[in-house]
Every structure is written in structure tokens, then in C-alpha cells.
Write a protein that holds these residues in place. Structure first.
Motif, PDB file in Angstrom:
ATOM      1  N   VAL A   1      35.278  36.307  40.975  1.00 17.24           N
ATOM      2  CA  VAL A   1      34.794  37.675  40.814  1.00 17.24           C
ATOM      3  C   VAL A   1      33.515  37.795  41.622  1.00 17.24           C
ATOM      4  CG1 VAL A   1      34.111  39.481  39.195  1.00 17.24           C
ATOM      5  CG2 VAL A   1      35.771  37.761  38.494  1.00 17.24           C
ATOM      6  N   ASP A   2      33.616  38.435  42.759  1.00 20.54           N
ATOM      7  CA  ASP A   2      32.508  38.540  43.705  1.00 20.54           C
ATOM      8  C   ASP A   2      31.993  37.143  44.052  1.00 20.54           C
ATOM      9  OD1 ASP A   2      30.982  40.197  45.358  1.00 20.54           O
ATOM     10  OD2 ASP A   2      29.297  40.193  43.976  1.00 20.54           O
ATOM     11  N   GLN A   3      30.763  36.808  43.717  1.00 17.78           N
ATOM     12  CA  GLN A   3      30.192  35.524  44.110  1.00 17.78           C
ATOM     13  C   GLN A   3      30.331  34.445  43.037  1.00 17.78           C
ATOM     14  OE1 GLN A   3      26.310  37.416  44.950  1.00 17.78           O
ATOM     15  NE2 GLN A   3      26.524  36.716  47.062  1.00 17.78           N
ATOM     16  N   LYS A   4      31.125  34.727  42.020  1.00 15.28           N
ATOM     17  CA  LYS A   4      31.236  33.817  40.878  1.00 15.28           C
ATOM     18  C   LYS A   4      32.646  33.262  40.735  1.00 15.28           C
ATOM     19  CE  LYS A   4      30.146  33.667  35.908  1.00 15.28           C
ATOM     20  NZ  LYS A   4      29.615  34.474  34.780  1.00 15.28           N
ATOM     21  N   LEU A   5      32.730  31.945  40.530  1.00 13.04           N
ATOM     22  CA  LEU A   5      34.001  31.299  40.263  1.00 13.04           C
ATOM     23  C   LEU A   5      34.096  31.015  38.768  1.00 13.04           C
ATOM     24  CD1 LEU A   5      36.620  29.808  41.230  1.00 13.04           C
ATOM     25  CD2 LEU A   5      35.230  27.735  41.253  1.00 13.04           C
ATOM     26  N   ILE A   6      35.226  31.387  38.169  1.00 18.11           N
ATOM     27  CA  ILE A   6      35.458  31.138  36.747  1.00 18.11           C
ATOM     28  C   ILE A   6      36.682  30.231  36.632  1.00 18.11           C
ATOM     29  CG2 ILE A   6      35.857  32.171  34.487  1.00 18.11           C
ATOM     30  CD1 ILE A   6      34.840  34.828  35.661  1.00 18.11           C
ATOM     31  N   PRO A   7      36.487  28.934  36.406  1.00 20.68           N
ATOM     32  CA  PRO A   7      37.633  28.027  36.308  1.00 20.68           C
ATOM     33  C   PRO A   7      38.243  28.046  34.911  1.00 20.68           C
ATOM     34  CG  PRO A   7      35.596  26.793  36.105  1.00 20.68           C
ATOM     35  CD  PRO A   7      35.204  28.222  36.338  1.00 20.68           C
ATOM     36  N   GLY A   8      39.573  27.967  34.843  1.00 21.55           N
ATOM     37  CA  GLY A   8      40.242  27.845  33.558  1.00 21.55           C
ATOM     38  C   GLY A   8      40.567  29.164  32.884  1.00 21.55           C
ATOM     39  N   TYR A   9      41.245  29.029  31.751  1.00 21.69           N
ATOM     40  CA  TYR A   9      41.651  30.192  30.951  1.00 21.69           C
ATOM     41  C   TYR A   9      40.429  31.009  30.529  1.00 21.69           C
ATOM     42  CZ  TYR A   9      42.863  32.702  26.659  1.00 21.69           C
ATOM     43  OH  TYR A   9      43.002  33.657  25.687  1.00 21.69           O
ATOM     44  N   MET A  10      40.563  32.322  30.612  1.00 26.35           N
ATOM     45  CA  MET A  10      39.472  33.198  30.212  1.00 26.35           C
ATOM     46  C   MET A  10      40.047  34.378  29.433  1.00 26.35           C
ATOM     47  SD  MET A  10      36.212  33.747  30.233  1.00 26.35           S
ATOM     48  CE  MET A  10      35.718  32.503  31.424  1.00 26.35           C
ATOM     49  N   PRO A  11      39.576  34.597  28.202  1.00 24.62           N
ATOM     50  CA  PRO A  11      40.052  35.738  27.425  1.00 24.62           C
ATOM     51  C   PRO A  11      39.548  37.049  28.017  1.00 24.62           C
ATOM     52  CG  PRO A  11      38.249  34.662  26.285  1.00 24.62           C
ATOM     53  CD  PRO A  11      38.595  33.792  27.453  1.00 24.62           C
ATOM     54  N   HIS A  12      40.115  38.139  27.548  1.00 31.11           N
ATOM     55  CA  HIS A  12      39.771  39.460  28.059  1.00 31.11           C
ATOM     56  C   HIS A  12      38.267  39.715  28.058  1.00 31.11           C
ATOM     57  CE1 HIS A  12      38.791  43.735  27.159  1.00 31.11           C
ATOM     58  NE2 HIS A  12      39.516  43.927  28.233  1.00 31.11           N
ATOM     59  N   ASP A  13      37.604  39.382  26.960  1.00 30.07           N
ATOM     60  CA  ASP A  13      36.162  39.657  26.856  1.00 30.07           C
ATOM     61  C   ASP A  13      35.368  38.934  27.938  1.00 30.07           C
ATOM     62  OD1 ASP A  13      36.769  41.199  24.699  1.00 30.07           O
ATOM     63  OD2 ASP A  13      35.987  39.818  23.185  1.00 30.07           O
ATOM     64  N   GLY A  14      35.775  37.699  28.251  1.00 28.98           N
ATOM     65  CA  GLY A  14      35.076  36.940  29.282  1.00 28.98           C
ATOM     66  C   GLY A  14      35.291  37.538  30.657  1.00 28.98           C
TER      67      GLY A  14
END
Length: 251
Positions: free
Chosen positions: A221-234
Motif C-alpha cells: 500500500v503505497d510505500q508500505k509492505l504488509i506481509p501475511g494475512y490481514m483482516p479488514h480493519d488492518g
């Protein structure tokens, strides 16, 4: 004092052994003695191994972050707006979120409802799907079939059906699901052999490696990497962070 001396010897020895050119200057007996010192010290102070491991992990994380930031900066157009991108949500959305996924990834399957909920709640989000098969030949087959389905205008429903399939997705399952989604299976199987499709998956794999992505799912998401499962709120929080920060910097 003795412990400090052992530590000094250990560090000095490790430094010497890390450079073979210098280590070669010592005799076999000297190297054997230094090895004994290191072994004795580590046996008496095993906590040092944890300390070394943590330091190595810290340095690796710093290196991964630097490499990731460089990849995001230099390959932003290809990551977020490649010519052959498969897009869901709002095609003209102000914020682009990229998902690297595998059809045989249990966490990707679990995360599908969360992603769909996000697209329903955030109308300005553009979702780019990167086919990233990492679980063997069946996953590769599914990814190539999905990309081939775009020529028949069936990618999104086919994508949802395969990712929603319970259990392992095999080649036979893929063909069966394709037929149920109204695809011309013979044409799909012919199209999925194209060099362009294989090249697209290979390039995605290269991007994932440069971003230090080793598993699925992984979101950018833009300049951020989010590894792994992420719920809707995250996921929603990540979108909000970009929006509150003035919008996309690179997406």
C-alpha cells in the motif's frame, strides 16, 4: 576480566576467520588453539549465540528494508500500474493496493472475504492482483490459467472461484472451475502456454524477490509492505494512513 578477555579473543578470532587471506597467515596449531578458545567461550556463554542471532536478524531486516525501499522507488510504475495489471475495485481509485497471492495459499483464501469487504467499504481503492505461484506446479498452472482467462473477459469471477475453492487446487480442479465459469477451456489451455504469460509471472517473482517477499499473501500500500494475512480493519487502517498522509506518494 577473564570473560572480557575471552570475548576479545572470540571477536578477534571471528574477524580473522571471516577473511581467509588473514587466516592463512596462521599455522594449523594457532588456528586450532583459536578454535578451542571460541568453542570453550561459547559453551560457557551460550547466550552469546542468541545475541549474535538477534544482531544478524536486525542487520538482515535493515538490508531488506533498504532493498525494498529502493525497489518501490525505482519500480513503482511496474508495481502499481503495469500494462497488464489485473485490477479490481475502482479502476480509477485514488489509492492503489497490490496483493501478491497464490491460489493454494490457505491464508490468501482466508483473506479473500477481508479484501472483498475492503473494496466494498473503500470506494476509492484500486486493487492490483499479482499472480505469485509459490506452491508448486498446480499453483503455477492456476496462475497461468487465470491470466489466460482475461482474454475471455472472465478473470475476476474465475479468480474468485479458484481462491474460494476449499482444499488444494489441482490442475483438474482449475479446468473444472473454468468450465463452470463459462470459459472455453480449450482456448484457455492454449492461451496459457504463451511466452507473455510466463514472462509476466516471472517478472512478478522478480519483483517479489526484490521486495523481500517470501510468502503469501503480501500487500503493498503505497510505500508500505504488509506481509501475511490481514483482516479488514488492518487493511482499512493502511488505506487511511495513506489518505491522511495526503494520498499516494508512489502508488
Amino acid at each position: 576480566m577473564l570473560k572480557s578477555l575471552y570475548r576479545t579473543c572470540l571477536l578477534a578470532s571471528l574477524t580473522i576467520f571471516s577473511a581467509s587471506a588473514f587466516a592463512a597467515e596462521f599455522s594449523d596449531k594457532q588456528r586450532e588453539e583459536m578454535g578451542s578458545i571460541i568453542r570453550e567461550y561459547l559453551l560457557k556463554n551460550p547466550e552469546l549465540l542468541v545475541e549474535v542471532s538477534e544482531e544478524l536478524q536486525k542487520r538482515q531486516q535493515i538490508a531488506d528494508d533498504a532493498q525494498r525501499n529502493d525497489t518501490l522507488a525505482t519500480n513503482a510504475a511496474e508495481i502499481f500500474h503495469a500494462k497488464n495489471d489485473l485490477v479490481a475495485g475502482n479502476p480509477k481509485g485514488a489509492i492503489t493496493m497490490v496483493e501478491f497471492f497464490d491460489y493454494n495459499c490457505a491464508w490468501c483464501k482466508k483473506g479473500l472475504p477481508e479484501v472483498l469487504r475492503l473494496l466494498d467499504s473503500e470506494k476509492d481503492v484500486r486493487l492490483v492482483m499479482k499472480e505469485f505461484p509459490i506452491f508448486g506446479e498446480d499453483s503455477d498452472y492456476a496462475a497461468r490459467a487465470a491470466l489466460a482467462s482475461e482474454a475471455q473477459g472472465k478473470y475476476w469471477p474465475f479468480h474468485l472461484a479458484m481462491l474460494g475453492h476449499e482444499g488444494k487446487l489441482t490442475k483438474a480442479n482449475v479446468d473444472e472451475i473454468a468450465g463452470k465459469q463459462g470459459l472455453d477451456v480449450a482456448k484457455m489451455k492454449s492461451d496459457m502456454k504463451s511466452a507473455a504469460i510466463r514472462s509476466q509471472i516471472a517478472r512478478t517473482q522478480e519483483l517479489a524477490k526484490s521486495l523481500a517477499i517470501s510468502g503469501t499473501p503480501a500487500f503493498v500500500v503505497d510505500q508500505k509492505l504488509i506481509p501475511g494475512y490481514m483482516p479488514h480493519d488492518g487493511l482499512q487502517a493502511a488505506i487511511k494512513e495513506v489518505r491522511d498522509g495526503g494520498g499516494c506518494k508512489i502508488c
